[in-house]
Motif scaffolding. Structure first.
Motif, mmCIF file in Angstrom:
data_model
loop_
_atom_site.group_PDB
_atom_site.id
_atom_site.type_symbol
_atom_site.label_atom_id
_atom_site.label_comp_id
_atom_site.label_asym_id
_atom_site.label_seq_id
_atom_site.Cartn_x
_atom_site.Cartn_y
_atom_site.Cartn_z
ATOM 1 N N PHE A 1 -16.328 -22.969 29.557
ATOM 2 C CA PHE A 1 -15.490 -23.847 28.743
ATOM 3 C C PHE A 1 -14.555 -23.095 27.799
ATOM 4 N N GLN A 2 -14.664 -21.767 27.777
ATOM 5 C CA GLN A 2 -13.866 -20.956 26.852
ATOM 6 C C GLN A 2 -13.316 -19.738 27.566
ATOM 7 N N LYS A 3 -12.017 -19.540 27.456
ATOM 8 C CA LYS A 3 -11.360 -18.372 28.051
ATOM 9 C C LYS A 3 -10.519 -17.692 26.973
ATOM 10 N N LEU A 4 -10.469 -16.370 27.017
ATOM 11 C CA LEU A 4 -9.653 -15.597 26.081
ATOM 12 C C LEU A 4 -8.757 -14.654 26.866
ATOM 13 N N TRP A 5 -7.482 -14.615 26.483
ATOM 14 C CA TRP A 5 -6.535 -13.690 27.073
ATOM 15 C C TRP A 5 -5.936 -12.842 25.961
ATOM 16 N N GLY A 6 -5.511 -11.639 26.320
ATOM 17 C CA GLY A 6 -4.865 -10.753 25.370
ATOM 18 C C GLY A 6 -3.561 -10.223 25.919
ATOM 19 N N ASP A 7 -2.598 -10.042 25.042
ATOM 20 C CA ASP A 7 -1.324 -9.413 25.391
ATOM 21 C C ASP A 7 -1.360 -7.995 24.847
ATOM 22 N N PHE A 8 -1.204 -7.025 25.736
ATOM 23 C CA PHE A 8 -1.286 -5.614 25.376
ATOM 24 C C PHE A 8 0.076 -4.949 25.508
ATOM 25 N N SER A 9 0.379 -4.058 24.571
ATOM 26 C CA SER A 9 1.606 -3.278 24.644
ATOM 27 C C SER A 9 1.469 -2.224 25.735
ATOM 28 N N GLU A 10 2.546 -1.506 25.998
ATOM 29 C CA GLU A 10 2.531 -0.464 27.026
ATOM 30 C C GLU A 10 1.541 0.647 26.708
ATOM 31 N N ASN A 11 1.267 0.875 25.417
ATOM 32 C CA ASN A 11 0.307 1.928 25.044
ATOM 33 C C ASN A 11 -1.119 1.391 24.891
ATOM 34 N N GLY A 12 -1.353 0.131 25.302
ATOM 35 C CA GLY A 12 -2.706 -0.427 25.303
ATOM 36 C C GLY A 12 -3.144 -1.106 24.030
ATOM 37 N N GLU A 13 -2.232 -1.289 23.071
ATOM 38 C CA GLU A 13 -2.575 -1.937 21.804
ATOM 39 C C GLU A 13 -2.537 -3.456 21.976
ATOM 40 N N LEU A 14 -3.597 -4.116 21.551
ATOM 41 C CA LEU A 14 -3.662 -5.574 21.606
ATOM 42 C C LEU A 14 -2.739 -6.139 20.542
ATOM 43 N N ARG A 15 -1.829 -7.026 20.946
ATOM 44 C CA ARG A 15 -0.890 -7.586 19.980
ATOM 45 C C ARG A 15 -0.949 -9.104 19.880
ATOM 46 N N ALA A 16 -1.690 -9.773 20.770
ATOM 47 C CA ALA A 16 -1.839 -11.223 20.681
ATOM 48 C C ALA A 16 -3.099 -11.658 21.420
ATOM 49 N N MET B 1 1.424 -6.546 28.982
ATOM 50 C CA MET B 1 0.597 -7.028 30.041
ATOM 51 C C MET B 1 -0.401 -8.031 29.448
ATOM 52 N N ILE B 2 -0.559 -9.151 30.116
ATOM 53 C CA ILE B 2 -1.526 -10.161 29.687
ATOM 54 C C ILE B 2 -2.689 -10.155 30.666
ATOM 55 N N ARG B 3 -3.906 -10.147 30.105
ATOM 56 C CA ARG B 3 -5.104 -10.182 30.950
ATOM 57 C C ARG B 3 -6.236 -10.850 30.187
ATOM 58 N N ARG B 4 -7.251 -11.273 30.934
ATOM 59 C CA ARG B 4 -8.442 -11.872 30.326
ATOM 60 C C ARG B 4 -9.161 -10.830 29.488
#
Length: 69
Positions: A40-55, A1-4
């Protein structure tokens, strides 16, 4: 899942970025200088199914930078 990313994700975000701090210097520096909530700056994260940030994806003005595990 990708979210801010928000300030609540700070610990997990830095845990992903700091093992390769030299490669992620731009992202780390922008987070430390400007935080997670700037027009002027946005950050997004890709999380695994168990909630671990991977990107992390940073958009600063028109420049994009990415970090993956």
């Amino acid at each position: 899942m990708i979210r801010r990313l928000t300030e609540e994700d700070h610990h997990q975000c830095l845990s992903l970025l700091t093992p390769y701090a030299a490669e992620n210097l731009f992202i780390i520096g922008d987070i430390e200088a400007f935080g997670y909530d700037q027009p002027f700056q946005k950050l997004w994260g890709d999380f695994s199914e168990n909630g671990e940030l991977r990107a992390v994806l940073l958009k600063y003005e028109k420049l994009y930078s990415i970090c993956t595990r």
